[in-house]
Design a protein around this motif. Structure first.
Motif, PDB file in Angstrom:
ATOM      1  N   GLU A   1      22.923   9.361   3.234  1.00 14.72           N
ATOM      2  CA  GLU A   1      22.019   8.716   2.699  1.00 14.72           C
ATOM      3  C   GLU A   1      20.949   9.386   2.162  1.00 14.72           C
ATOM      4  N   VAL A   2      19.901   9.131   1.178  1.00 16.05           N
ATOM      5  CA  VAL A   2      18.529   9.929   1.032  1.00 16.05           C
ATOM      6  C   VAL A   2      17.466   9.133   1.549  1.00 16.05           C
ATOM      7  N   ASP A   3      16.750   9.473   2.618  1.00 17.65           N
ATOM      8  CA  ASP A   3      15.502   8.666   2.959  1.00 17.65           C
ATOM      9  C   ASP A   3      14.479   8.766   2.228  1.00 17.65           C
ATOM     10  N   ALA A   4      13.405   8.338   2.404  1.00 17.08           N
ATOM     11  CA  ALA A   4      12.142   7.831   1.547  1.00 17.08           C
ATOM     12  C   ALA A   4      11.261   9.259   1.325  1.00 17.08           C
ATOM     13  N   ASN A   5      11.791  10.256   2.105  1.00 22.78           N
ATOM     14  CA  ASN A   5      11.099  11.601   2.002  1.00 22.78           C
ATOM     15  C   ASN A   5      11.975  12.594   0.932  1.00 22.78           C
ATOM     16  N   GLY A   6      13.294  12.177   0.588  1.00 22.93           N
ATOM     17  CA  GLY A   6      14.082  12.919  -0.181  1.00 22.93           C
ATOM     18  C   GLY A   6      15.002  13.710   0.695  1.00 22.93           C
ATOM     19  N   HIS A   7      15.244  13.461   1.858  1.00 29.49           N
ATOM     20  CA  HIS A   7      15.973  14.169   2.946  1.00 29.49           C
ATOM     21  C   HIS A   7      17.299  13.434   2.894  1.00 29.49           C
ATOM     22  N   THR A   8      18.385  14.297   3.016  1.00 29.25           N
ATOM     23  CA  THR A   8      19.855  13.671   3.423  1.00 29.25           C
ATOM     24  C   THR A   8      19.917  13.313   4.617  1.00 29.25           C
TER      25      THR A   8
ATOM     26  N   ALA B   1       0.890  -1.176   0.106  1.00 25.86           N
ATOM     27  CA  ALA B   1      -0.039  -0.116   0.027  1.00 25.86           C
ATOM     28  C   ALA B   1       0.698   1.284   0.025  1.00 25.86           C
ATOM     29  N   ASP B   2       2.040   1.173   0.449  1.00 21.95           N
ATOM     30  CA  ASP B   2       3.021   2.432   0.599  1.00 21.95           C
ATOM     31  C   ASP B   2       4.279   2.043  -0.357  1.00 21.95           C
ATOM     32  N   ASP B   3       4.344   3.124  -1.320  1.00 26.79           N
ATOM     33  CA  ASP B   3       5.214   2.857  -2.328  1.00 26.79           C
ATOM     34  C   ASP B   3       6.762   3.566  -2.024  1.00 26.79           C
ATOM     35  N   ARG B   4       6.614   3.812  -0.831  1.00 23.58           N
ATOM     36  CA  ARG B   4       8.092   4.700  -0.485  1.00 23.58           C
ATOM     37  C   ARG B   4       9.352   3.595  -0.407  1.00 23.58           C
ATOM     38  N   LEU B   5      10.121   3.983  -0.746  1.00 20.79           N
ATOM     39  CA  LEU B   5      11.496   3.029  -0.764  1.00 20.79           C
ATOM     40  C   LEU B   5      12.660   3.718   0.092  1.00 20.79           C
ATOM     41  N   LEU B   6      13.483   2.947   0.922  1.00 19.96           N
ATOM     42  CA  LEU B   6      14.497   3.224   1.566  1.00 19.96           C
ATOM     43  C   LEU B   6      15.668   2.378   1.261  1.00 19.96           C
ATOM     44  N   LEU B   7      16.655   2.876   0.334  1.00 19.52           N
ATOM     45  CA  LEU B   7      17.784   2.270  -0.112  1.00 19.52           C
ATOM     46  C   LEU B   7      17.317   1.007  -1.089  1.00 19.52           C
ATOM     47  N   GLY B   8      16.268   1.416  -1.626  1.00 24.96           N
ATOM     48  CA  GLY B   8      15.739   0.466  -2.793  1.00 24.96           C
ATOM     49  C   GLY B   8      14.762  -0.518  -2.157  1.00 24.96           C
ATOM     50  N   GLU B   9      14.491  -0.509  -0.958  1.00 26.18           N
ATOM     51  CA  GLU B   9      13.556  -1.644  -0.302  1.00 26.18           C
ATOM     52  C   GLU B   9      12.429  -0.869   0.298  1.00 26.18           C
ATOM     53  N   PRO B  10      11.055  -1.562   0.301  1.00 26.56           N
ATOM     54  CA  PRO B  10      10.243  -0.853   0.897  1.00 26.56           C
ATOM     55  C   PRO B  10      10.254  -0.376   2.295  1.00 26.56           C
TER      56      PRO B  10
ATOM     57  N   GLY C   1       9.185  -1.234  18.174  1.00 19.76           N
ATOM     58  CA  GLY C   1       8.044   0.105  18.061  1.00 19.76           C
ATOM     59  C   GLY C   1       8.975   0.914  17.323  1.00 19.76           C
ATOM     60  N   ALA C   2      10.327   1.291  17.838  1.00 14.53           N
ATOM     61  CA  ALA C   2      11.139   2.230  17.195  1.00 14.53           C
ATOM     62  C   ALA C   2      11.502   2.295  15.798  1.00 14.53           C
ATOM     63  N   VAL C   3      11.662   0.966  15.390  1.00 17.21           N
ATOM     64  CA  VAL C   3      11.800   0.342  14.145  1.00 17.21           C
ATOM     65  C   VAL C   3      10.484   0.854  13.139  1.00 17.21           C
ATOM     66  N   ALA C   4       9.296   0.497  13.644  1.00 14.00           N
ATOM     67  CA  ALA C   4       8.196   0.885  12.878  1.00 14.00           C
ATOM     68  C   ALA C   4       7.979   2.378  12.829  1.00 14.00           C
ATOM     69  N   TRP C   5       8.255   2.989  14.252  1.00 14.67           N
ATOM     70  CA  TRP C   5       8.124   4.659  13.963  1.00 14.67           C
ATOM     71  C   TRP C   5       8.841   5.094  12.953  1.00 14.67           C
ATOM     72  N   ALA C   6      10.185   4.722  12.759  1.00 15.61           N
ATOM     73  CA  ALA C   6      10.963   5.175  11.817  1.00 15.61           C
ATOM     74  C   ALA C   6      10.514   4.897  10.349  1.00 15.61           C
ATOM     75  N   ALA C   7      10.032   3.905  10.099  1.00 14.82           N
ATOM     76  CA  ALA C   7       9.449   3.391   8.956  1.00 14.82           C
ATOM     77  C   ALA C   7       8.040   4.255   8.520  1.00 14.82           C
ATOM     78  N   ALA C   8       7.418   4.623   9.540  1.00 15.89           N
ATOM     79  CA  ALA C   8       6.284   5.396   9.256  1.00 15.89           C
ATOM     80  C   ALA C   8       6.601   6.812   9.006  1.00 15.89           C
ATOM     81  N   HIS C   9       7.800   7.355   9.393  1.00 13.05           N
ATOM     82  CA  HIS C   9       8.319   8.428   8.869  1.00 13.05           C
ATOM     83  C   HIS C   9       9.159   8.430   7.706  1.00 13.05           C
ATOM     84  N   GLY C  10       9.322   7.242   7.023  1.00 11.96           N
ATOM     85  CA  GLY C  10       9.990   6.930   6.102  1.00 11.96           C
ATOM     86  C   GLY C  10      11.721   7.426   6.092  1.00 11.96           C
ATOM     87  N   THR C  11      12.254   7.225   7.328  1.00  8.22           N
ATOM     88  CA  THR C  11      13.688   7.239   7.418  1.00  8.22           C
ATOM     89  C   THR C  11      14.478   6.021   8.178  1.00  8.22           C
ATOM     90  N   PHE C  12      15.618   6.459   8.397  1.00 10.62           N
ATOM     91  CA  PHE C  12      16.457   5.132   8.837  1.00 10.62           C
ATOM     92  C   PHE C  12      16.199   5.217  10.367  1.00 10.62           C
TER      93      PHE C  12
END
Length: 327
Positions: free
Chosen positions: A185-192, A38-47, A96-107
């Motif tokens: 690296e660039v996160d899923a939001n385009g931020h460095t 459902a979410d097409d954002r990628l982080l280092l080429g991975e959902p 939970g921290a891993v999921a929190w970061a994923a929800a915000h599209g970052t590492f």
């Protein structure tokens, strides 16, 4: 009563905080699996939701195993209950921290930024990782001072938890020695994003195989971490298979024979874990072993098989001799 119903009935008597924790982890895994599509954002080429999904499955399986294991204790049950509860709470924080970061599209890992999301994840990890290691170590010690079943089961449980603890030590290396040179690296939001550390050794993250994302072009400590973490499930499966075979093979009915065969499996599994760790630390992909690595793997497998074969041969011979005496 079908298998599922019996399993649910049995789980009710297990360590409840860990069972609840496992349910939350499996729920997160299901949610993340849906979110991957459902979410097409990628982080280092991975959902972005792939990591929470994998963490949910792995932590759910491991915590459910601990929930059952704690019911086997005859000494230190109260200590085991509190330690298990601490593990459950720490696990919720970490995953939970891993999921929190994923929800915000970052590492979630190695993120050295100073924004609110990164600082929250850093704080949670600083408090949550060590309790997981200490809980595993304490439970392993509790197992060492008592019998939790026959010798084969006791050996599988002790070795499995020992390898799980070793795998958590390997996980610490991920943040202290693996790819420690700072990089961006660039996160899923385009931020460095500034990262210090990496899963890969000899090559940065982002060159991974399908599903696991383990590096195909360098060493990756996630490989031995995964293998060690799930050693207890594999060794318990070996023990269960031997118990089933013992109903049909008279030479397997002796407890010491099954214990020795489990010991051979422990040797082989621990050897593979050690070689995988050595391979990753040398910056070598698990998919591309060199000659020394292949020799090490071969030596481990041969020694484990020779030990198992010697045990089986001696047990069969003794069974035949006893049958001849009673004939």
């Amino acid at each position: 009563m079908n298998v599922l119903t019996r399993f649910v009935h049995a789980v009710r008597g297990w360590h409840r905080p860990l069972v609840l924790h496992a349910a939350l982890m499996f729920g997160l895994a299901v949610f993340s699996a849906v979110a991957v599509f459902a979410d097409d954002r990628l982080l280092l080429g991975e959902p972005v939701w792939a990591k929470p999904m994998k963490f949910g499955v792995a932590m759910g399986v491991y915590s459910l195993t601990l929930a059952w294991l704690l019911t086997r204790l005859t000494k230190g049950r109260r200590v085991g209950w509190w330690v298990g509860t601490g593990f459950a709470l720490a696990g919720v924080l970490d995953v939970g921290a891993v999921a929190w970061a994923a929800a915000h599209g970052t590492f979630s890992h190695f993120n050295q930024d100073t924004d609110d999301v990164a600082r929250t994840v850093q704080t949670v990890f600083s408090f949550g990782i060590m309790p997981l290691m200490l809980a595993t170590l304490v439970i392993a010690i509790l197992l060492l001072i008592q019998r939790t079943g026959d010798r084969a089961l006791a050996r599988a449980l002790r070795a499995g938890l020992g390898l799980a603890f070793a795998s958590m030590v390997v996980a610490l290396w991920l943040s202290t020695s693996a790819g420690s040179a700072p990089r961006t690296e660039v996160d899923a939001n385009g931020h460095t994003v500034s990262l210090v550390g990496a899963h890969g050794i000899g090559d940065p993250d982002g060159h991974g195989m399908a599903l696991t994302n383990w590096s195909t072009t360098g060493g990756d400590l996630r490989v031995p971490h995964f293998v060690g973490l799930h050693a207890i499930q594999v060794l318990l499966a070996v023990t269960a298979i031997l118990n089933v075979l013992a109903t049909r093979r008279p030479w397997l009915r002796a407890e010491r024979v099954r214990a020795r065969l489990v010991g051979a499996a422990v040797f082989g599994y621990a050897g593979v874990f050690a070689v995988l760790t050595w391979q990753a630390k040398r910056g070598q992909s698990v998919l591309h072993p060199d000659a020394p690595t292949l020799v090490a793997f071969g030596a481990v497998v041969v020694l484990a098989l020779v030990g198992a074969a010697a045990t089986a041969t001696a047990a069969r011979r003794q069974t035949v001799e006893l049958a001849a005496v009673h004939a």
